[in-house]
Design a protein around this motif. Structure first.
Motif, short mmCIF file in Angstrom:
data_model
loop_
_atom_site.label_atom_id
_atom_site.label_comp_id
_atom_site.label_asym_id
_atom_site.label_seq_id
_atom_site.Cartn_x
_atom_site.Cartn_y
_atom_site.Cartn_z
N PHE A 76 110.27 -35.49 36.91
CA PHE A 76 110.04 -35.32 35.47
C PHE A 76 109.25 -36.49 34.88
O PHE A 76 109.58 -37.01 33.83
N GLY A 77 108.19 -36.90 35.60
CA GLY A 77 107.33 -37.98 35.14
C GLY A 77 106.13 -38.09 36.05
O GLY A 77 105.81 -37.16 36.78
N THR A 78 105.48 -39.24 35.99
CA THR A 78 104.32 -39.50 36.84
C THR A 78 104.47 -40.90 37.45
O THR A 78 105.45 -41.58 37.20
N PHE A 79 103.47 -41.33 38.21
CA PHE A 79 103.51 -42.68 38.75
C PHE A 79 103.06 -43.71 37.71
O PHE A 79 103.16 -44.90 37.93
N SER A 80 102.59 -43.26 36.56
CA SER A 80 102.10 -44.18 35.53
C SER A 80 103.26 -44.91 34.85
O SER A 80 104.33 -44.33 34.65
N PRO A 81 103.07 -46.18 34.48
CA PRO A 81 104.16 -46.95 33.88
C PRO A 81 104.59 -46.43 32.51
O PRO A 81 105.71 -46.65 32.09
N TRP A 82 103.73 -45.73 31.80
CA TRP A 82 104.10 -45.23 30.48
C TRP A 82 104.82 -43.89 30.54
O TRP A 82 105.34 -43.43 29.54
N ASN A 83 104.87 -43.27 31.71
CA ASN A 83 105.66 -42.04 31.88
C ASN A 83 106.30 -42.04 33.26
O ASN A 83 105.98 -41.21 34.10
N PRO A 84 107.20 -43.00 33.50
CA PRO A 84 107.81 -43.07 34.83
C PRO A 84 108.75 -41.88 35.04
O PRO A 84 109.19 -41.23 34.09
N THR A 85 109.05 -41.64 36.29
CA THR A 85 109.97 -40.54 36.61
C THR A 85 111.34 -40.84 36.02
O THR A 85 111.77 -41.99 35.93
N LYS A 86 112.00 -39.78 35.63
CA LYS A 86 113.35 -39.91 35.08
C LYS A 86 114.41 -39.69 36.15
O LYS A 86 115.57 -40.03 35.96
N LYS A 87 114.00 -39.14 37.26
CA LYS A 87 114.90 -38.87 38.37
C LYS A 87 114.27 -39.43 39.65
O LYS A 87 113.06 -39.36 39.83
N LEU A 88 115.09 -39.99 40.51
CA LEU A 88 114.61 -40.51 41.80
C LEU A 88 114.20 -39.34 42.69
O LEU A 88 114.98 -38.42 42.92
N VAL A 89 112.97 -39.38 43.18
CA VAL A 89 112.45 -38.32 44.04
C VAL A 89 112.59 -38.76 45.50
O VAL A 89 112.01 -39.76 45.90
N VAL A 90 113.39 -38.00 46.26
CA VAL A 90 113.61 -38.32 47.67
C VAL A 90 113.37 -37.11 48.57
O VAL A 90 113.73 -37.12 49.73
N GLN A 91 112.75 -36.06 48.01
CA GLN A 91 112.51 -34.84 48.77
C GLN A 91 111.05 -34.77 49.23
O GLN A 91 110.21 -35.54 48.78
N GLY A 92 110.77 -33.81 50.09
CA GLY A 92 109.39 -33.56 50.53
C GLY A 92 108.80 -34.76 51.24
O GLY A 92 109.45 -35.37 52.10
N VAL A 93 107.58 -35.12 50.88
CA VAL A 93 106.91 -36.26 51.54
C VAL A 93 107.67 -37.56 51.30
O VAL A 93 107.61 -38.47 52.12
N TYR A 94 108.40 -37.63 50.18
CA TYR A 94 109.18 -38.84 49.87
C TYR A 94 110.41 -38.98 50.76
O TYR A 94 111.04 -40.03 50.76
N ALA A 95 110.76 -37.97 51.52
CA ALA A 95 111.85 -38.07 52.50
C ALA A 95 111.34 -38.68 53.80
O ALA A 95 112.14 -39.02 54.68
N HIS A 96 110.03 -38.81 53.92
CA HIS A 96 109.42 -39.39 55.13
C HIS A 96 108.94 -40.82 54.90
O HIS A 96 109.01 -41.65 55.80
#
Length: 173
Positions: free
Chosen positions: A75-95
């Motif tokens: 629920f965000g982006t990699f940009s500092p003004w709209n960081p993610t609100k939830k930790l993403v650990v699925q998909g490519v981020y699980a690798h």
């Protein structure tokens, strides 16, 4: 994409990619000797070019998928003004923890190989070192502040740069 904030986020992401994937390599090309290697011939060279094009295509896909996961699951982006609100650990981020930076490095590597530019290949080193320092000193401490122990568990199980072969599966108690 009617929301002005979302348009601004999209523009910021495109500017980041434009600078790192196009502007800096063009600057390197402009001020250093280089040659386009498409003129080389032979089956081995053609196979190598095919593999490099696959590398570049795969890295573009990796960038897109990474951004998609941050937006849809975090629920965000990699940009500092709209960081993610939830930790993403699925998909490519699980690798791997930094798939976008790996994607950009792969695109730079492919470009350096296709254009025969040792200077573009050398640019990968300061890009990697700069991102490693940024990630270690700024991004990871910030993620720990935002996500606490969940991020620490993720950090201990998913490598920063060299992807895991098998995806890490988050276990919730």
């Amino acid at each position: 994409m009617g929301n002005p904030e979302r348009r601004l986020q999209f523009v910021a992401i495109m500017v980041f990619l434009l600078i790192n994937i196009i502007m800096i390599p063009v600057f390197v090309f402009w001020f250093t000797p280089w040659k386009i290697c498409f003129g080389l011939d032979g089956p081995v060279v053609k196979l190598l070019y095919f593999l490099v094009i696959l590398l570049i295509g795969g890295c573009v896909w990796l960038l897109g998928v990474s951004m998609h996961y941050l937006y849809r699951l975090g629920f965000g982006t990699f940009s500092p003004w709209n960081p993610t609100k939830k930790l993403v650990v699925q998909g490519v981020y699980a690798h791997v923890r930094n798939p976008m930076i790996l994607g950009i490095m792969g695109i730079l590597l492919g470009g350096g190989l296709v254009f025969g530019s040792i200077y573009l290949l050398v640019w990968i080193l300061p890009f990697f070192v700069g991102n490693t320092l940024y990630v270690a000193w700024s991004e990871e401490p910030g993620l720990y502040k935002r996500f606490g122990p969940d991020y620490m568990i993720y950090l201990q199980n998913v490598p920063r740069w060299l992807p895991r072969w098998k995806p890490w599966i988050e276990v919730r108690k």
